[in-house]
Design a protein around this motif. Structure first.
Motif, PDB file in Angstrom:
ATOM      1  N   UNK A  75      45.235 -41.485 -22.913  1.00  0.00           N
ATOM      2  CA  UNK A  75      44.231 -40.915 -23.809  1.00  0.00           C
ATOM      3  C   UNK A  75      43.847 -39.528 -23.316  1.00  0.00           C
ATOM      4  N   UNK A  76      44.077 -38.527 -24.135  1.00  0.00           N
ATOM      5  CA  UNK A  76      43.827 -37.138 -23.748  1.00  0.00           C
ATOM      6  C   UNK A  76      42.371 -36.936 -23.369  1.00  0.00           C
ATOM      7  N   UNK A  77      42.152 -36.414 -22.173  1.00  0.00           N
ATOM      8  CA  UNK A  77      40.816 -36.065 -21.731  1.00  0.00           C
ATOM      9  C   UNK A  77      40.019 -37.188 -21.095  1.00  0.00           C
ATOM     10  N   UNK A  78      40.483 -38.420 -21.202  1.00  0.00           N
ATOM     11  CA  UNK A  78      39.733 -39.549 -20.636  1.00  0.00           C
ATOM     12  C   UNK A  78      39.914 -39.583 -19.117  1.00  0.00           C
ATOM     13  N   UNK A  79      38.816 -39.645 -18.402  1.00  0.00           N
ATOM     14  CA  UNK A  79      38.861 -39.660 -16.941  1.00  0.00           C
ATOM     15  C   UNK A  79      37.986 -40.771 -16.381  1.00  0.00           C
ATOM     16  N   UNK A 108      33.307 -43.718 -16.742  1.00  0.00           N
ATOM     17  CA  UNK A 108      34.247 -43.127 -17.681  1.00  0.00           C
ATOM     18  C   UNK A 108      33.667 -41.836 -18.272  1.00  0.00           C
ATOM     19  N   UNK A 109      34.498 -40.793 -18.329  1.00  0.00           N
ATOM     20  CA  UNK A 109      34.108 -39.516 -18.922  1.00  0.00           C
ATOM     21  C   UNK A 109      35.190 -39.041 -19.881  1.00  0.00           C
ATOM     22  N   UNK A 110      34.779 -38.270 -20.891  1.00  0.00           N
ATOM     23  CA  UNK A 110      35.750 -37.619 -21.763  1.00  0.00           C
ATOM     24  C   UNK A 110      35.543 -36.113 -21.656  1.00  0.00           C
ATOM     25  N   UNK A 111      36.561 -35.391 -21.222  1.00  0.00           N
ATOM     26  CA  UNK A 111      36.511 -33.933 -21.162  1.00  0.00           C
ATOM     27  C   UNK A 111      37.166 -33.380 -22.423  1.00  0.00           C
ATOM     28  N   UNK A 112      36.478 -32.461 -23.089  1.00  0.00           N
ATOM     29  CA  UNK A 112      37.026 -31.907 -24.336  1.00  0.00           C
ATOM     30  C   UNK A 112      36.524 -30.471 -24.536  1.00  0.00           C
ATOM     31  N   UNK A 155      37.687 -42.319 -30.673  1.00  0.00           N
ATOM     32  CA  UNK A 155      36.709 -42.112 -31.751  1.00  0.00           C
ATOM     33  C   UNK A 155      36.074 -40.728 -31.612  1.00  0.00           C
ATOM     34  N   UNK A 156      35.779 -40.357 -30.361  1.00  0.00           N
ATOM     35  CA  UNK A 156      35.176 -39.039 -30.126  1.00  0.00           C
ATOM     36  C   UNK A 156      36.140 -37.923 -30.480  1.00  0.00           C
ATOM     37  N   UNK A 157      37.414 -38.101 -30.138  1.00  0.00           N
ATOM     38  CA  UNK A 157      38.409 -37.075 -30.448  1.00  0.00           C
ATOM     39  C   UNK A 157      38.614 -36.964 -31.958  1.00  0.00           C
ATOM     40  N   UNK A 158      38.449 -38.066 -32.656  1.00  0.00           N
ATOM     41  CA  UNK A 158      38.541 -38.024 -34.121  1.00  0.00           C
ATOM     42  C   UNK A 158      37.410 -37.172 -34.702  1.00  0.00           C
ATOM     43  N   UNK A 159      36.193 -37.288 -34.135  1.00  0.00           N
ATOM     44  CA  UNK A 159      35.063 -36.476 -34.563  1.00  0.00           C
ATOM     45  C   UNK A 159      35.334 -34.993 -34.315  1.00  0.00           C
ATOM     46  N   UNK A 160      35.928 -34.704 -33.132  1.00  0.00           N
ATOM     47  CA  UNK A 160      36.248 -33.311 -32.794  1.00  0.00           C
ATOM     48  C   UNK A 160      37.211 -32.721 -33.816  1.00  0.00           C
ATOM     49  N   UNK A 177      31.003 -34.491 -30.537  1.00  0.00           N
ATOM     50  CA  UNK A 177      30.621 -35.880 -30.234  1.00  0.00           C
ATOM     51  C   UNK A 177      29.358 -35.994 -29.389  1.00  0.00           C
ATOM     52  N   UNK A 178      28.976 -34.893 -28.688  1.00  0.00           N
ATOM     53  CA  UNK A 178      27.738 -34.936 -27.910  1.00  0.00           C
ATOM     54  C   UNK A 178      26.523 -35.078 -28.817  1.00  0.00           C
ATOM     55  N   UNK A 179      26.628 -34.517 -30.048  1.00  0.00           N
ATOM     56  CA  UNK A 179      25.521 -34.598 -30.996  1.00  0.00           C
ATOM     57  C   UNK A 179      25.377 -36.015 -31.538  1.00  0.00           C
ATOM     58  N   UNK A 180      26.517 -36.683 -31.720  1.00  0.00           N
ATOM     59  CA  UNK A 180      26.486 -38.058 -32.255  1.00  0.00           C
ATOM     60  C   UNK A 180      26.600 -39.089 -31.131  1.00  0.00           C
ATOM     61  N   UNK A 181      26.141 -38.712 -29.937  1.00  0.00           N
ATOM     62  CA  UNK A 181      26.270 -39.588 -28.762  1.00  0.00           C
ATOM     63  C   UNK A 181      25.546 -40.916 -28.963  1.00  0.00           C
ATOM     64  N   UNK A 182      24.488 -40.935 -29.741  1.00  0.00           N
ATOM     65  CA  UNK A 182      23.737 -42.172 -29.969  1.00  0.00           C
ATOM     66  C   UNK A 182      24.616 -43.222 -30.619  1.00  0.00           C
ATOM     67  N   UNK A 183      25.405 -42.795 -31.603  1.00  0.00           N
ATOM     68  CA  UNK A 183      26.297 -43.737 -32.289  1.00  0.00           C
ATOM     69  C   UNK A 183      27.365 -44.243 -31.336  1.00  0.00           C
ATOM     70  N   UNK A 184      27.883 -43.343 -30.485  1.00  0.00           N
ATOM     71  CA  UNK A 184      28.899 -43.752 -29.514  1.00  0.00           C
ATOM     72  C   UNK A 184      28.313 -44.707 -28.481  1.00  0.00           C
TER      73      UNK A 184
END
Length: 403
Positions: A24-28, A39-43, A71-76, A82-89
């Motif tokens: 998964x791209x960016x997943x660390x 777990x972190x996602x860098x984007x 899901x976050x990458x789909x938003x991007x 995705x930081x703005x919609x972090x509540x949903x995530x």
């Protein structure tokens, strides 16, 4: 560092730092110096780099972290940060965490991790069999933090009086798995498989329910005649069994024996192959060395003392041979035969006999003083044992195969 961050890999990573998932791209997976894993996602968004916290491991499993990251990458891709919609995530993460890892998944991981501790593959097979047969049908698909005392009793009660030894060992394995889950923060609260002060108040004490069963053994006076029959049999299994008898060795020690362990008429078994986890030297008699030469000629290119086509004999090779001899004695029972002979027929001390059997000294004070392995005294003992095994006086005695 890029790697496949599956559950086992993520669990076994210890060094602090960042590990990037290859799927998964960016997943660390971030491992802090304290050992905490997250777990972190860098984007990148609008030309700037960002990091999105997804959730802790192992509360959040790799497959679920990947799902949230995707899901976050789909938003991007849709032009949304995705930081703005972090509540949903976050709500999605909480829902995924609720699924938890199952007892079956975690127990199998525990078995794989513990295998390096065991000197015999048989232990892993016993763990897997007992959990697969008795525990998994009851709690295999339950989350670790959902398992309680009632579940443990459902597993143990049906076999507690019928298969007491099996049930007692199974309880210990269940306790270990649940304790490991608590250590890794996959569950909280009391260990439902704990014996002392818990199950002890509900189930009968195992030691009071049955007497200790000893391995059926051959009376030592019948051994010379037995060996005469054994030496008339062809095959590597017969050689391995005779070698085990002459050296009072355990099955696993013989079957896992390597040719590289032989030198200067001594068989040196490394600590990781010994039950007591201590290196054991065995002085070899001329007959033992002769057996090894015959076994080498049968399978020249093997690394094992006893093998077929380069592969070690199975654990059932010697027991099946005993069945062919119409015997219900066990391979391990020959160690008792040896010990009885030492006690009743020789002036050798119990100390030398116990050292020959590689028994653990339970008294810690005595163990601290007994640092040498009495090799030369054991060499004399094993030669006397061989002389007895070859003694003519007993060769015409009818073989008494213990019932």
């Amino acid at each position: 560092m890029t790697t496949n961050l599956d559950y086992r890999t993520a669990l076994n990573l210890k060094k602090s730092g960042r590990y990037t998932d290859s799927y998964t791209k960016g997943l660390q997976l971030l491992i802090k110096p304290s050992g905490t894993k997250y777990w972190l996602l860098r984007f990148a968004f609008n030309g700037k780099r960002h990091e999105l916290g997804i959730g802790p491991f192992p509360d959040l499993l790799p497959k679920d972290a990947r799902l949230i990251a995707q899901e976050a990458r789909t938003e991007i891709a849709k032009g949304q940060n995705p930081l703005i919609s972090k509540t949903a995530l976050k709500a999605q993460r909480i829902a995924l965490e609720a699924k938890k890892i199952t007892f079956r998944e975690f127990a199998l991981t525990c078995i794989e991790a513990k295998q390096s501790e065991w000197s015999s593959e048989k232990h892993a097979a016993q763990w897997s069999y007992s959990l697969e047969k008795f525990a998994f049908p009851v709690v295999g698909n339950k989350a670790l933090d959902e398992i309680d005392t009632d579940d443990i009793l459902k597993i143990l009660t049906p076999i507690w009086t019928l298969k007491t030894e099996t049930a007692s060992r199974l309880r210990g394995r269940l306790e270990w798995v649940m304790a490991a889950a608590t250590t890794r923060k996959l569950r909280t609260g009391m260990n439902p498989a704990l014996w002392r002060g818990h199950l002890q108040t509900i189930l009968p004490t195992p030691t009071k329910m049955h007497e200790v069963r000893h391995h059926p053994a051959l009376p030592y006076r019948a051994l010379p005649a037995f060996l005469a029959r054994l030496r008339n049999m062809d095959g590597v299994a017969a050689l391995a069994l005779e070698f085990a008898i002459l050296n009072a060795s355990r099955t696993a020690e013989v079957l896992g024996g390597l040719r590289s362990e032989i030198g200067n008429e001594i068989w040196t078994i490394s600590a990781n192959r010994m039950k007591a986890r201590k290196e054991h030297r065995v002085p070899l008699t001329n007959r033992s060395l002769e057996i090894l030469e015959i076994a080498r000629a049968i399978d020249e290119d093997s690394i094992y003392l006893f093998s077929k086509n380069g592969k070690p004999l199975s654990n059932m090779a010697m027991p099946m041979l005993l069945r062919r001899l119409d015997s219900n004695i066990t391979v391990h029972g020959f160690r008792s035969t040896f010990r009885d002979w030492v006690s009743e027929e020789t002036p050798h001390t119990p100390e030398v006999a116990e050292m020959a059997l590689a028994h653990t000294i339970k008294n810690k004070v005595e163990a601290a003083y007994r640092r040498k392995d009495l090799l030369e005294r054991r060499r004399i003992l094993m030669q006397d044992w061989l002389d007895f095994c070859n003694s003519e006086e007993f060769n015409n005695v009818t073989t008494l195969l213990a019932a």
